[in-house]
Enzyme design. Sequence first.
Site, PDB file in Angstrom:
ATOM      1  N   GLU A  20      -2.269   7.679  -4.909  1.00  0.00           N
ATOM      2  CA  GLU A  20      -2.382   7.069  -6.239  1.00  0.00           C
ATOM      3  C   GLU A  20      -3.780   7.155  -6.835  1.00  0.00           C
ATOM      4  O   GLU A  20      -3.950   7.046  -8.056  1.00  0.00           O
ATOM      5  CB  GLU A  20      -1.962   5.601  -6.177  1.00  0.00           C
ATOM      6  CG  GLU A  20      -2.880   4.723  -5.361  1.00  0.00           C
ATOM      7  CD  GLU A  20      -2.370   3.287  -5.271  1.00  0.00           C
ATOM      8  OE1 GLU A  20      -3.175   2.380  -5.464  1.00  0.00           O
ATOM      9  OE2 GLU A  20      -1.174   3.080  -5.009  1.00  0.00           O
ATOM     10  N   ARG A  70       0.845  -1.184   0.000  1.00  0.00           N
ATOM     11  CA  ARG A  70       0.000   0.000   0.000  1.00  0.00           C
ATOM     12  C   ARG A  70       0.889   1.246   0.000  1.00  0.00           C
ATOM     13  O   ARG A  70       1.951   1.266   0.635  1.00  0.00           O
ATOM     14  CB  ARG A  70      -0.908   0.026   1.226  1.00  0.00           C
ATOM     15  CG  ARG A  70      -1.760  -1.210   1.408  1.00  0.00           C
ATOM     16  CD  ARG A  70      -2.806  -1.386   0.340  1.00  0.00           C
ATOM     17  NE  ARG A  70      -3.935  -0.477   0.536  1.00  0.00           N
ATOM     18  CZ  ARG A  70      -4.994  -0.449  -0.270  1.00  0.00           C
ATOM     19  NH1 ARG A  70      -5.045  -1.252  -1.316  1.00  0.00           N
ATOM     20  NH2 ARG A  70      -5.986   0.385  -0.026  1.00  0.00           N
TER      21      ARG A  70
END
Length: 330
Positions: free
Chosen positions: A265, A236
Amino acid sequence: MKILMYSVRDDEEAAIKEWAQKNNVQVDTNDLEFHPETADLVKGYDGVVIQQRSAIGDDPSVYQKLADMGIKQLTSRTAGVDTIDIPAAKKAGLTVTNVPAYSPNSVAEMSVAQTMRLIRNLELFDSRVGQQNFQWAGLQAREIRSLTVGIIGAGRIGGTAARLFHGLGAKVIAYDVVRHPELEDVLTYVDTKEELLKRADVVDLHVDLNETSKSLIDAAAFKIMKNDAFIINASRGPVIVTDDLVAALKAGEIAGAALDTVEGEAALFNQNHQGEVLQDTNVAQLMQMPNVIITPHVGFYTNLAVKNMVDISLDDVLAILNGKSTDHAF
């Protein structure tokens, strides 16, 4: 019985249709993320499945809204559930489930592939060859059997990565709050994160995102690592402090990085930004570095993983609606 699935991609449709026919359940889809403003689409359905990278939102009433519409669960067809306010969902009486292991091999193989590209200098050779420069000088590679791979988070995915790296001849060490005896034939546990960072030539991250893993790799961690070590992140984005990573790479504190996930992201990945100036200056800087590989969170994106994500999530919804238990509930 009717189930609604949010944020469905074209490549998921075949698996969804197959599951629906096999189980005689109506499954409808859309391409929208689940947020308070799209929650009304659930009206008339018995179950709901989501998949998204942005948080549902700050309004906890959306979970009660689902419950008021007769929904009993909220299922994510991904491993990560940081987009869901689990306490608020539980308070509304919803059972939250995820797909913790849709295909450990998919992400583990991605980490191995990224590692191989880095240690063989393939990105740098690609750049040279693209300029019709076929010289070798300065790009001598290292063999993986000469390296120590340090895995932080040796669970389903990290454990699979350990077996793959071990099979290639690497020495594998691991740091995890839970030790798995069944992995001790392929890895050696260390007692602290710092010990792993000092010893590893490749640091491979496979941790869940939670309060203990956020900013796990920061400026202090990069200063502990070897100057010729690489870091791989297929877990992550917020596990690594991106500002600190950029600074460490510029200072030569580490040799390179392969990132399948980065902070922030959701504003970039799975979108086409050709011809635009990227607003994320960190990502823009990383993309200009020849010793950095960025991929748009595609470690999971294989034929088997996509089918498993669909099948397992829908199986869980069906089980809950039929009053049965599931191993994937929070």
